[in-house]
Design an enzyme around this catalytic site. Structure first.
Site, PDB file in Angstrom:
ATOM      1  CB  CYS A 173      -0.947  -0.056   1.198  1.00 18.12           C
ATOM      2  SG  CYS A 173      -2.178   1.258   1.245  1.00 18.12           S
ATOM      3  CG  ASP A 230      -6.796  -1.264  -5.207  1.00 16.48           C
ATOM      4  OD1 ASP A 230      -7.515  -0.395  -4.686  1.00 16.48           O
ATOM      5  OD2 ASP A 230      -5.616  -1.478  -4.861  1.00 16.48           O
ATOM      6  CG  HIS A 262      -5.777  -1.506  -1.479  1.00 13.56           C
ATOM      7  ND1 HIS A 262      -4.833  -1.069  -2.368  1.00 13.56           N
ATOM      8  CD2 HIS A 262      -5.370  -1.091  -0.248  1.00 13.56           C
ATOM      9  CE1 HIS A 262      -3.886  -0.417  -1.715  1.00 13.56           C
ATOM     10  NE2 HIS A 262      -4.189  -0.426  -0.429  1.00 13.56           N
TER      11      HIS A 262
END
Length: 294
Positions: A173, A230, A262
């Site tokens: 991330c 995502d 995600h």
């Protein structure tokens, strides 16, 4: 540019990534290890746990320009001159999941180091919601500070017997974005693996460039692992990144998992996709081996 294909390593069984990794009840692990409260909601299920058998694993303090910077280090016990991998956290900081990932790499023969890159701006575990976390800590953490801190961490690793001629970086991330940027910043990095890191964005004083801005001139090979579902990283931005990498004749590559969203590697969150996480792990290890970091 083609996706990296499996080099013959079969995916491991349902309960392990490699020797030493076990599952146990999530609540027991998280309550005992202090997961970031901001990471909630989580799923009350098992979480991968990697033991320290055969490892030296500990928390340390590295002083950088007068600032105490916590780092977590794991490496094979009694061995020196091992390859070094920087493990860069999500926005939630260096909680137990990130430490566990470091131990997984240590089981593979690496000195894995996860530094707290938010320490000057605040403690993510003390923030009640993601909006405040983004505003009060993440947005206030300058990329230049992060690059400088990582440079110091690399030097620290070398002093402790790590082979920084075999230097790698991986991140998740927020850490995925940093992986792309550090690969552009430090040409001594041999390879990187960026897990669902943001690729585009507005330029600010703290974040003047994004991965898309460094892609065309990127020399270090980076493997990007992204989820087709995502909602925070649209596929059009992934395709733009691919095109920029191709334009620069980069050795980098991007693989998209069509059924994942995600944070599909984060086994403590509802977004976890076990099959894609395992495949991504095997691709990451193969990528590092392919580029001489093993």
């Amino acid at each position: 540019m083609k996706d990296l294909v499996n080099d013959g390593n079969s995916l491991l069984g349902a309960s392990t990534y490699n020797d030493g990794i076990k599952r146990r009840d999530f609540l027991k692990a998280s309550l005992g290890a202090g997961f970031a409260s901001a990471a909630l909601p989580v799923v009350a299920q098992t979480v991968i746990q990697t033991d320290t058998e055969g490892l030296d694993a500990s928390d340390s303090i590295l002083v950088i320009n007068g600032q105490d910077v916590p780092v977590y280090r794991a490496q094979p016990r009694g061995k020196t001159d091992v390859p070094v991998i920087l493990v860069i956290s999500e926005i939630f900081g260096v909680h137990e999941h990130i430490k566990d990932v470091a131990r997984r790499f240590a089981k593979q023969g690496y000195m894995a180091i996860a530094p707290d890159l938010f320490v000057r701006q605040g403690d993510p575990t003390k923030v009640a919601n993601i909006a405040d976390l983004m505003k009060d800590i993440i947005a206030k953490t300058p990329d230049a500070q992060v690059m400088s801190d990582l440079d110091t961490v690399v030097a620290w690793a070398k002093q402790r017997g790590g082979n920084t001629e075999k230097l790698a970086i991986t991140g998740f991330c927020w850490g995925g974005r940093i992986t792309w940027l550090y690969a552009a910043h430090n040409l001594n990095v041999k390879a990187g693996v960026a897990w669902y890191g943001r690729l585009v964005g507005e330029s600010t004083a703290n974040s003047p460039k994004h991965p898309i801005d460094v892609a065309q001139n990127l020399k270090v090979p980076v493997l990007g692992l992204y989820g087709g579902k995502d909602t925070g990283i649209p596929l059009d931005s992934v395709e733009r990144m691919r095109a920029a990498l191709d334009k620069g004749n980069s050795r980098s590559s991007i693989h998209v998992y069509p059924n994942s969203g995600h944070a599909f590697h984060a086994d403590y969150r509802p977004s976890y996709n076990e099959a894609d996480a395992k495949d991504g792990w095997n691709r990451a290890l193969a990528w590092f081996r392919q580029h001489g970091v093993s």
